[in-house]
Design a protein around this motif. Sequence first.
Motif, PDB file in Angstrom:
ATOM      1  N   LYS A 145       0.863  -1.197   0.000  1.00 58.17           N
ATOM      2  CA  LYS A 145       0.000   0.000   0.000  1.00 58.17           C
ATOM      3  C   LYS A 145       0.891   1.236   0.000  1.00 58.17           C
ATOM      4  O   LYS A 145       1.810   1.355   0.808  1.00 58.17           O
ATOM      5  CB  LYS A 145      -0.878  -0.003   1.247  1.00 58.17           C
TER       6      LYS A 145
ATOM      7  N   GLU B  56       2.077   4.570   4.487  1.00 59.31           N
ATOM      8  CA  GLU B  56       2.305   3.463   3.545  1.00 59.31           C
ATOM      9  C   GLU B  56       2.571   2.181   4.328  1.00 59.31           C
ATOM     10  O   GLU B  56       2.689   2.202   5.558  1.00 59.31           O
ATOM     11  CB  GLU B  56       3.494   3.797   2.632  1.00 59.31           C
ATOM     12  N   ARG B  57       2.645   1.076   3.625  1.00 55.00           N
ATOM     13  CA  ARG B  57       2.879  -0.199   4.310  1.00 55.00           C
ATOM     14  C   ARG B  57       4.002  -0.967   3.634  1.00 55.00           C
ATOM     15  O   ARG B  57       4.430  -0.638   2.530  1.00 55.00           O
ATOM     16  CB  ARG B  57       1.604  -1.060   4.263  1.00 55.00           C
ATOM     17  N   SER B  58       4.441  -2.011   4.323  1.00 56.97           N
ATOM     18  CA  SER B  58       5.429  -2.900   3.720  1.00 56.97           C
ATOM     19  C   SER B  58       4.682  -3.884   2.811  1.00 56.97           C
ATOM     20  O   SER B  58       3.492  -3.715   2.535  1.00 56.97           O
ATOM     21  CB  SER B  58       6.200  -3.637   4.819  1.00 56.97           C
TER      22      SER B  58
ATOM     23  N   HIS C  37       2.546  -6.846   1.281  1.00 58.38           N
ATOM     24  CA  HIS C  37       1.320  -7.491   1.777  1.00 58.38           C
ATOM     25  C   HIS C  37       1.616  -8.771   2.554  1.00 58.38           C
ATOM     26  O   HIS C  37       0.954  -9.082   3.536  1.00 58.38           O
ATOM     27  CB  HIS C  37       0.388  -7.871   0.617  1.00 58.38           C
TER      28      HIS C  37
ATOM     29  N   TYR D 120       1.763  -8.781   6.413  1.00 60.93           N
ATOM     30  CA  TYR D 120       0.472  -8.614   7.107  1.00 60.93           C
ATOM     31  C   TYR D 120      -0.359  -9.884   6.974  1.00 60.93           C
ATOM     32  O   TYR D 120      -1.062 -10.279   7.896  1.00 60.93           O
ATOM     33  CB  TYR D 120      -0.271  -7.400   6.532  1.00 60.93           C
TER      34      TYR D 120
END
Length: 396
Positions: free
Chosen positions: A314, A368-370, A372, A375
């Motif tokens: 993301k 933002e994210r790492s 997928h 998670y």
Amino acid sequence: MSQKTGVPPSHRFTKSLPVDFRFMGSPTSDVVGYADINLETDGVTNLSSPGKNGDSGVKVVERVGNGVADTEQGNEDSPYSGNVKLAENSPSVGDEDLDSTTAPFPSVSKSSNGHRWSDITSYATKKKVQSWFQLPNGNWELGRIMSTSGMESVISLPAGKVLKVNSDSLIPANPDILDGVDDLMQLSYLNEPSVLFNLRYRYNQDMIYTKAGPVLVAINPFKKVLLYGNDYIEAYKNKSIESPHVYAIADTAIREMTRDEVNQSIIISGESGAGKTETAKIAMQYLAVLGGGSGIEYEILKTNPILEAFGNAKTLRNDNSSRFGKLIEIHLVNLEKYLEPRFKPFGFVLHMAVLLEKSRVVQCAGGERSYHIFYQLCAGAPRALRGKFVAIVIFL
Ligand SMILES: Nc1ncnc2c1ncn2[C@@H]1O[C@H](COP(=O)(O)OP(=O)(O)OP(=O)(O)O)[C@@H](O)[C@H]1O
């Protein structure tokens, strides 16, 4: 020529990227001082903007060429820098009576390339064809030329606004009959506002695909559009439908490969979030159906979520942004000559992922994210293990 009366009001203006647009950066300090539009009671619009010192100077944007072709000519900083020239502190349209031929109006300075529209513009003003005029805030408005005297034209814009402008700043608009054409090459006047208008006209009717000669322009609808599925695939396969579509591109590629026995490439480009990944999947969906239905094609399509788990994350622009470059090779086996309309199943699909953004594993920007997969691992793990995963993530 009349205005585009059949066009809904929302279609009558269109907007360019601001001239100081930077892809991922912040606006530069040397920005255009956009003018405020004040609608006077007499219906004449004056363009005014406070200058740096509180004076009424306004920087006027000049369009010096065909927006489509010229985007490649600019410097790497701004997609429109090749097209625009700022005439700083040019006088704005004052409060003077429109009848006054000496009234100041936004001046247009010629670029070193010369004004390539001038011939067409003089024709357009002579014939009083409807024309596009760019307001200082970047909006293109469709206007009707009311009168022309020397280098000045009086145009009436929607909502009763009347402007006195330099005739050179008017860009001819296409006749209504060309509204929403399938292929931009069909436009009589191929210029930036006409291209934007046509794309927007089609987009508003969920026609997100438009051809520009051999190139397909796709606009991300960010919603479900009823353009996909087996019925559409069949229709493109049987050539019973000719609207621009990714299916048509995939169909042409496979037919030309069969006919010429030459490998084909489909290049999908666009900024982050434009819809490249989805478009690639739509093309593969078409090829899978065309492949003959052994089932292996669908298995291959199912590998996408796995690839995306490890390579997508993301970002602020896209919830499912591919953080790597992708080369997908689809090999057809036993391709016999003139096998149309049925092709043999795929041999295999080779995904090549390059330039993965490795730094995202340990660090990413706020919001933002790492990838997928981290998670998903946490979400799917038993409670005790999940605690350890989270601890590792926090430790990192
Ligand atoms: N044809 C489409 N129909 C409906 N929604 C779409 C379509 N194309 C894209 N989208 C939407 O836009 C989102 C972003 O698209 P996509 O991930 O394909 O962009 P991208 O160009 O590959 O971005 P990035 O370069 O960041 O990977 C998708 O998750 C989806 O919600």
